[in-house]
Design a protein around this motif. Structure first.
Motif, PDB file in Angstrom:
ATOM      1  N   SER A 141      22.752 -12.186 -16.714  1.00 28.72           N
ATOM      2  CA  SER A 141      23.291 -13.503 -17.070  1.00 28.72           C
ATOM      3  C   SER A 141      24.431 -13.876 -16.136  1.00 28.72           C
ATOM      4  O   SER A 141      24.528 -15.023 -15.681  1.00 28.72           O
ATOM      5  N   ILE A 142      25.288 -12.926 -15.827  1.00 32.62           N
ATOM      6  CA  ILE A 142      26.419 -13.198 -14.929  1.00 32.62           C
ATOM      7  C   ILE A 142      25.891 -13.482 -13.521  1.00 32.62           C
ATOM      8  O   ILE A 142      26.319 -14.435 -12.856  1.00 32.62           O
ATOM      9  N   ALA A 143      24.929 -12.667 -13.087  1.00 32.56           N
ATOM     10  CA  ALA A 143      24.355 -12.862 -11.756  1.00 32.56           C
ATOM     11  C   ALA A 143      23.671 -14.221 -11.658  1.00 32.56           C
ATOM     12  O   ALA A 143      23.701 -14.876 -10.607  1.00 32.56           O
ATOM     13  N   THR A 144      23.085 -14.677 -12.762  1.00 34.78           N
ATOM     14  CA  THR A 144      22.456 -16.002 -12.772  1.00 34.78           C
ATOM     15  C   THR A 144      23.498 -17.081 -12.496  1.00 34.78           C
ATOM     16  O   THR A 144      23.261 -18.005 -11.702  1.00 34.78           O
ATOM     17  N   GLY A 145      24.670 -16.937 -13.135  1.00 33.85           N
ATOM     18  CA  GLY A 145      25.742 -17.913 -12.917  1.00 33.85           C
ATOM     19  C   GLY A 145      26.207 -17.946 -11.472  1.00 33.85           C
ATOM     20  O   GLY A 145      26.593 -18.991 -10.954  1.00 33.85           O
ATOM     21  N   VAL A 146      26.162 -16.799 -10.806  1.00 33.40           N
ATOM     22  CA  VAL A 146      26.537 -16.759  -9.384  1.00 33.40           C
ATOM     23  C   VAL A 146      25.422 -17.367  -8.538  1.00 33.40           C
ATOM     24  O   VAL A 146      25.646 -18.259  -7.714  1.00 33.40           O
ATOM     25  N   SER A 147      24.216 -16.910  -8.788  1.00 37.37           N
ATOM     26  CA  SER A 147      23.103 -17.237  -7.894  1.00 37.37           C
ATOM     27  C   SER A 147      22.720 -18.715  -7.910  1.00 37.37           C
ATOM     28  O   SER A 147      22.527 -19.318  -6.851  1.00 37.37           O
TER      29      SER A 147
ATOM     30  N   ARG B  67      12.665 -17.302 -15.676  1.00 40.32           N
ATOM     31  CA  ARG B  67      13.160 -18.448 -14.909  1.00 40.32           C
ATOM     32  C   ARG B  67      12.912 -18.292 -13.419  1.00 40.32           C
ATOM     33  O   ARG B  67      13.003 -19.261 -12.677  1.00 40.32           O
ATOM     34  N   ASN B  68      12.707 -17.046 -13.000  1.00 43.53           N
ATOM     35  CA  ASN B  68      12.548 -16.748 -11.572  1.00 43.53           C
ATOM     36  C   ASN B  68      13.845 -17.055 -10.804  1.00 43.53           C
ATOM     37  O   ASN B  68      13.837 -17.695  -9.754  1.00 43.53           O
ATOM     38  N   VAL B  69      14.948 -16.591 -11.396  1.00 45.37           N
ATOM     39  CA  VAL B  69      16.243 -16.707 -10.711  1.00 45.37           C
ATOM     40  C   VAL B  69      16.199 -15.793  -9.486  1.00 45.37           C
ATOM     41  O   VAL B  69      15.610 -14.714  -9.529  1.00 45.37           O
ATOM     42  N   ASN B  70      16.831 -16.233  -8.414  1.00 49.29           N
ATOM     43  CA  ASN B  70      16.728 -15.495  -7.151  1.00 49.29           C
ATOM     44  C   ASN B  70      17.595 -14.235  -7.159  1.00 49.29           C
ATOM     45  O   ASN B  70      18.562 -14.120  -6.408  1.00 49.29           O
ATOM     46  N   LEU B  71      17.242 -13.285  -8.022  1.00 45.74           N
ATOM     47  CA  LEU B  71      17.991 -12.044  -8.161  1.00 45.74           C
ATOM     48  C   LEU B  71      17.132 -10.867  -7.746  1.00 45.74           C
ATOM     49  O   LEU B  71      15.929 -10.857  -8.012  1.00 45.74           O
ATOM     50  N   LYS B  72      17.755  -9.883  -7.101  1.00 44.07           N
ATOM     51  CA  LYS B  72      17.065  -8.637  -6.782  1.00 44.07           C
ATOM     52  C   LYS B  72      17.530  -7.620  -7.812  1.00 44.07           C
ATOM     53  O   LYS B  72      18.690  -7.171  -7.765  1.00 44.07           O
TER      54      LYS B  72
ATOM     55  N   ILE C 124      30.997 -16.908 -16.553  1.00 43.44           N
ATOM     56  CA  ILE C 124      31.833 -15.934 -15.837  1.00 43.44           C
ATOM     57  C   ILE C 124      31.319 -15.777 -14.397  1.00 43.44           C
ATOM     58  O   ILE C 124      32.106 -15.742 -13.445  1.00 43.44           O
ATOM     59  N   GLY C 125      29.994 -15.719 -14.261  1.00 38.79           N
ATOM     60  CA  GLY C 125      29.423 -15.642 -12.913  1.00 38.79           C
ATOM     61  C   GLY C 125      29.786 -16.876 -12.098  1.00 38.79           C
ATOM     62  O   GLY C 125      30.148 -16.776 -10.925  1.00 38.79           O
TER      63      GLY C 125
END
Lengths: 113, 343, 662
Positions: free
Chosen positions: B80-86, B117-122, C306-307
């Motif tokens: 979830s946090i990485a989604t907010g960054v990405s 969602r296919n968020v661009n996360l590895k 937070i991200g």
């Protein structure tokens, strides 16, 4: 910062480390074992397995033993005596088998009395 | 493409190293970290554009040892946090480091929704099939019947198959590798990095302290044994394994299920990770349920699907095509009225 | 309309203020009707305060008392702070609405009912044994039984509407009729309907407009409504005004803050009543670089925020009580990370699902203390719908300046309520821009320049922020305790103690404006003996009640807290200057307990959790009694006394951690 096998291993080659290395990066020479610095993941399993404390992180190797950092590297990067090509990174010691020779430094090494 | 610093100097694994890792000796995490340090400089992405976000657990300490931007967050919430960054920063390469407890148990909801969602996360799912940091309780990936401190009479939980779960969540890239095969892991991680959208990589690993893998030994030569593995998946090639490629993954003509058998039999499967239907990849993932020691490694599925990030950014760009909205106009609206100054 | 004022129509009676309530089935469109009436009145220059009240279920069983939806408005020619206590005019669209709301109508008040909806079946559903329109039970009121449904159907004849759709325009008929009664122009509603129904079949718009106009005409031509009323415009200070709801004001305040900070606004949210409208409002504002993201749950919503904060956005999450509980672990992380984050809690009745559509102020202590570890953060509360703009703007300002999560408390009452809002001049808003780090600020273990994320500003104790993408400042943050300065992981006992105290000092050190007391009778200690202090949405009712008390010639002091953490520095000295400090709250005395702890005083609480705001007359009765008691030398108001003067709350010491009511 790979692990390095130092002088106490010479002519001892206990081999306890061989079973512990999760990536099979410890190769067997004639007098000593050698850790491939490119294949080592620095996990330290070998160091805790070694019954004589011969294995340590390269940065922690004491000054008198510093040449072993270089010789472990050269075991793979330079052609060994009697060979045309360097060993390189075979990707597994079991498949590579016993190498049977040492670097010139180790071959000529004399333990200080 | 490789990474270089501002002065044009080629970056190496050393430049991505931030201190000595503190995992147990022999832990597979060391190998993964080492491979990450070696892989990152080769991806052509500036070091400052990497963000590595983890949850809680042994694996989640990894960001501290990589000299990139990073966050060691809270249990299960890294996706979830990485989604907010990405989604806000398409210029960044965002990686999630998680374990089988972090991703599949407490964070299961975030994992499936990030994949959906296919968020661009590895997403690197370190699977040692145990809770290591809390000293060895069974995880959602632990085999049923496993004796642990919290299951002294054997665990009752049916275990998750992480790849089948990811495929069920519509993941566009799903792969498995192992901690002990450096070359394979590097290939898989590079493929994941190149994928646009969510990439889930399960990394099977050993926990030398709490789940030291004891491999079953059998003399029976009529069936494949762990010694015949691993089963390597290569796109476009028949799936063969064993010292003499004597075994194969076969398709049962009647049920369509996949099974293991002799490579001389009919129905040897040719691997196609780009199959539009996820059914094939799902069937392949299920092999790990019946043959856990022979779980195939490689890319199970890699298909193109618009990433959430791209769509999100496209929409923002479209909305601002005519310039950013005027704040005063927004606040004043079209239903305001004026009270004149009294004279 | 102003010209008409100068030449008064003899049929028009002027009022200082009027309270109107529209009540009907939850499918009758009462919220729209009330909202439009309020907007019309505001545009005509009246001061307006509103109170919507609707059932928790989207469609409660039709025709039952439980399914009644209502909308109350207070329209006045003077500055008002509450939506009024008792309606002067009640519009009841069916028997259930009458049953549910008649008790509130002022005796002698005007009652308009849709007689077309008073059939046997409907009466039975509402629980009436006999028809109140004919049994004489409504003789205390000025009753207008009008067949709104039938007239609406008649007005839309020939437009091609189905009977059901024609009947649904009855709310517009009622709006037209009431607009006529109060001499309000309907043009803005016509424009509104044209927009709202633009994408519907044309007959829907035509039908609604026909009913609206028919309602106006009906009032104009029917003998029954011989007199119509007019409320003069309120003397608002000069400026541009807009009818503003609390939730929209929060959205606008955040957008303005992001604009003034030069940052994109990022909202991570999960739908929850009554906060959802903030998500809706912000989702529309994409052209203002507002990025809204609906997450899979409350935890993911704050996780994404937070991200977003780490990535350099002005990050926000909005929720209500149960969502706050779910977010609390992540709030702890945000405190540890020291990232700017605005957390909006639009409070509702709790615990658990509680009364999701009703108001309450019971999350104050949750906001202050509801986390693990020593986890201080600034908390502020909006006091009225229009004030939500400033409160949200300030919350963002503090979050950015101090690099901390900030909780902004609103509640269902001000979230859905509305009042005229003076539109700010954007050029006069302060600059909230912060500087991100671009250069190393320390030296690493290897002797090379390094970024130390916890090397603080000595004045504000705010840490530097380096966002991903900044070359050379790569660093890791996380929930594990960090070494002061360098930000390395640290398990050192002294360091942890230092960091805990530093985080507390950072919040304690926020400069909060001094508390101001409103007391025409004199400064603290020289005027009134009684101070009434509140926080959040009780501002309106307390202020209205104080005015009523002063109209009787009595002295009473009022103060209102915007900052709940840190508290104003002069708070304790102000409270100490009064014989009695009374704290009305829509909880069991949470602020009262806090004041006792912080100021070593023994406040008197007046509390209720009935899901509705305090009524000003009720508070005024309590205040009056207390003022009189104090003049007599004793302030010993009992619960029995409260009952005797018509109060519904409980009086006494804060009931938290204290003995029960006196």
């Amino acid at each position: 910062m790979p692990y390095v096998v130092t002088s106490p291993c010479i002519d001892v080659k206990d081999g306890a480390c061989l079973d512990e290395c999760p990536v099979d990066a410890i190769y067997e020479g004639a007098r000593k074992l050698y850790i491939n610095p490119n294949e080592c993941t620095e996990c330290g399993a070998c160091a805790s397995a070694c019954p004589i404390g011969a294995i340590m992180l390269d940065l922690e190797v004491p000054k008198p033993e510093r040449p072993f950092v270089k010789t472990d590297k050269e075991f793979f990067s330079k052609a060994l005596p009697g060979r045309d090509e360097p060993l390189g990174d075979p990707g597994g010691a079991k498949a590579a088998g016993k190498i049977g020779v040492d670097t010139p430094f180790v071959a000529e090494f004399q333990a200080a009395e | 493409m490789t990474s270089a610093d501002a002065g044009g100097k080629q970056l190496t694994a050393k430049d991505f190293s931030a201190g000595e890792a503190r995992w147990c000796p022999g832990c597979g995490d060391h190998a993964i970290l080492n491979n990450m340090r070696n892989l990152m400089p080769t991806l052509g992405i500036p070091r400052e554009n990497f963000v590595v976000i983890s949850g809680i657990g042994c694996s989640s300490r990894l960001p501290y040892y990589l000299d990139t931007y990073g966050m060691h967050s809270i249990h299960g919430r890294a996706p979830s946090i990485a989604t907010g960054v990405s989604i806000n920063r398409p210029d960044l390469s965002v990686w999630v480091v998680t374990g089988d407890g972090d991703a599949l148990s407490i964070g299961g909801n975030h994992l499936i929704h990030a994949l959906r969602r296919n968020v661009n996360l590895k997403i690197l799912l370190f699977n040692n099939q145990i809770y290591g940091l809390t000293k060895g309780q069974f995880s959602p990936a632990t085999k049923p019947g496993t004796i642990t401190p919290s299951s002294p009479f054997g665990s009752l939980d049916h275990s998750f198959n992480p790849l089948a779960l990811a495929l069920g969540a519509e993941a566009s890239f799903v792969a498995r590798t192992v901690d002990t095969d450096r070359k394979h892991m590097m290939e898989i991680l590079a493929a994941a990095a190149a994928h646009n959208g969510s990439a889930l990589v399960e990394i099977r690993q050993n926990c030398p302290t709490f789940n030291h893998g004891e491999r079953a030994v059998t003399a029976d030569t009529s069936v494949p044994t762990p010694a015949d593995g691993p089963i390597r998946l290569e796109a476009g090639s028949p799936i063969l394994f064993g010292a003499d490629s004597q075994w194969a993954v076969l398709r049962d003509a009647e049920t369509g299920d996949l099974k293991l058998g002799r490579s001389t039999e009919k129905g040897v499967v040719v691997h196609n990770p780009r199959s539009t239907s996820p059914t094939y990849a799902y069937a392949l993932a299920r092999i790990a349920d019946t043959e856990p020691e022979l779980a195939p490694i490689g890319v199970y599925r890699a298909v193109e699907r618009p990433s959430f990030d791209n769509q999100y950014q496209d929409r923002l760009a479209d909305a601002r095509a005519g310039g950013r909205g005027d704040l005063q106009d927004l606040l004043t609206g079209n239903d305001s009225w004026t009270v004149p100054a009294r004279s | 309309m102003t010209t008409e004022l100068e030449q008064p129509d003899p049929r028009v009676r002027r009022l200082k203020g009027v309270v109107i309530r529209f009540a009907g089935d939850s499918g009758d469109g009462m919220q729209l009707t009330g909202d439009r009436f309020g907007a019309q009145a505001a545009e005509a220059g009246n001061d307006v305060a509103t109170l919507p009240d609707f059932p928790a279920e989207i469609r409660a069983p039709a025709g039952t008392v439980g399914g009644v939806s209502s909308y109350q408005l207070h329209v006045a020619d003077h500055d008002i702070t509450t939506p009024g206590d008792q309606p002067d005019v009640l519009v009841a669209m069916n028997p259930a609405a009458l049953k549910a709301t008649l008790k509130d109508l002022r005796p002698g008040g005007v009652l308009i009912v849709d007689s077309g909806a008073f059939n046997v079946r409907a009466l039975e559903k509402a629980g009436y044994d006999s028809d109140p329109l004919t049994d004489g039970s409504l003789s205390n009121y000025i009753l207008h039984a009008v067949d709104l449904t039938g007239l609406a159907v008649g007005a839309t004849e020939g437009l091609g509407l189905k009977r059901k759709d024609a009947a649904r325009t009855k709310n517009m008929f009622a709006l037209g009729l009431v607009s006529w009664m109060f001499n309000q122009p309907i043009e803005s509603t016509v424009a509104y309907l044209e927009k709202r129904f633009a994408k519907k079949p044309p007959e829907i718009l035509a039908g609604n407009l026909a009913s609206l106009r028919a309602g106006v005409d009906y009032g104009d031509t029917t003998e029954a409504f011989a007199v119509s009323y007019e409320v003069k415009p309120a003397p608002l200070p000069p400026g541009t005004y807009r009818h503003m709801r609390g939730n929209r004001a929060i959205a606008f305040g955040l957008v303005a803050a992001a604009h003034q900070a030069g940052m994109p606004l990022f909202l991570g949210a999960y739908p929850i009543t009554p906060a959802t409208d903030v998500l809706h409002e912000l989702s529309k504002l994409i052209s203002h670089d507002v990025r809204s993201y609906q997450a899979e749950d409350e935890i993911a919503a704050i996780g994404a925020a937070i991200g977003g904060a780490f990535a350099g956005m002005l990050a926000v999450t909005v929720t209500s009580g149960p969502g706050m509980a779910l977010k609390s672990e992540a709030i702890g992380l945000a405190i540890s990370l020291e990232l700017p984050l605005v957390i909006v809690n639009v409070q509702r009745g709790g615990p658990s699902t509680g009364l999701p559509t009703k108001t309450e102020q019971s999350d104050l202590l949750q906001s202050l203390y509801g986390r693990h570890g020593e986890a201080p953060l600034p908390v502020l509360a909006a006091q009225s719908p229009a004030d939500c703009f400033n409160a949200a703007f300030e919350a963002a300002q503090i979050a950015l300046e101090r690099r901390t999560p900030v909780i902004l408390l609103s509640d269902s009452y001000i979230a859905n309520g509305s009042e005229p809002w003076k539109v700010p001049d954007v050029s006069e808003l302060p600059d909230l821009g912060i500087e991100f780090a671009t250069e190393p600020n320390g030296v690493g273990k290897d002797g090379k320049p390094a970024f130390h994320p916890y090397k603080r500003d000595p004045r504000t104790l705010a840490r530097p922020l380096a966002i991903p993408g900044t070359p050379g400042l790569e660093h890791r943050i996380g929930g594990l305790e960090k070494a002061d300065g360098s930000g390395e992981i640290s398990h050192d006992a002294d360091n942890h103690d230092l960091m805990v105290r530093t985080r507390q000092n950072k919040v304690d050190g926020i400069e909060v404006p001094p508390l101001e007391v409103d007391d025409p009778s004199g400064p603290p200690g020289f005027g009134s003996k009684l101070l009434v202090i509140g926080w959040g949405s009780t501002y309106g009712p307390i202020g209205a009640a104080c005015r009523l008390v002063r109209q009787q010639g009595l002295a009473i002091a009022q103060a209102h807290l915007r900052y709940l953490n840190p508290l104003p520095a002069n708070l304790a000295s102000i409270l100490a200057a009064y014989d009695t400090v009374l704290v009305p709250e829509m909880n069991l005395g949470q602020l009262g307990g806090l004041l006792r702890m912080h100021c070593q005083i023994e406040p008197v609480g007046y509390t209720q959790t009935r899901g509705l705001p305090f009524r000003a007359v009720e508070l005024a009765a309590v205040f009056t009694r207390l003022v009189n008691d104090l003049e007599d030398g004793a302030a010993a108001l009992s619960t029995e006394d409260i009952k005797a003067i018509g109060g519904t709350g409980k009086v006494g010491r804060s009931e938290l951690g204290s003995e029960k009511n006196k």
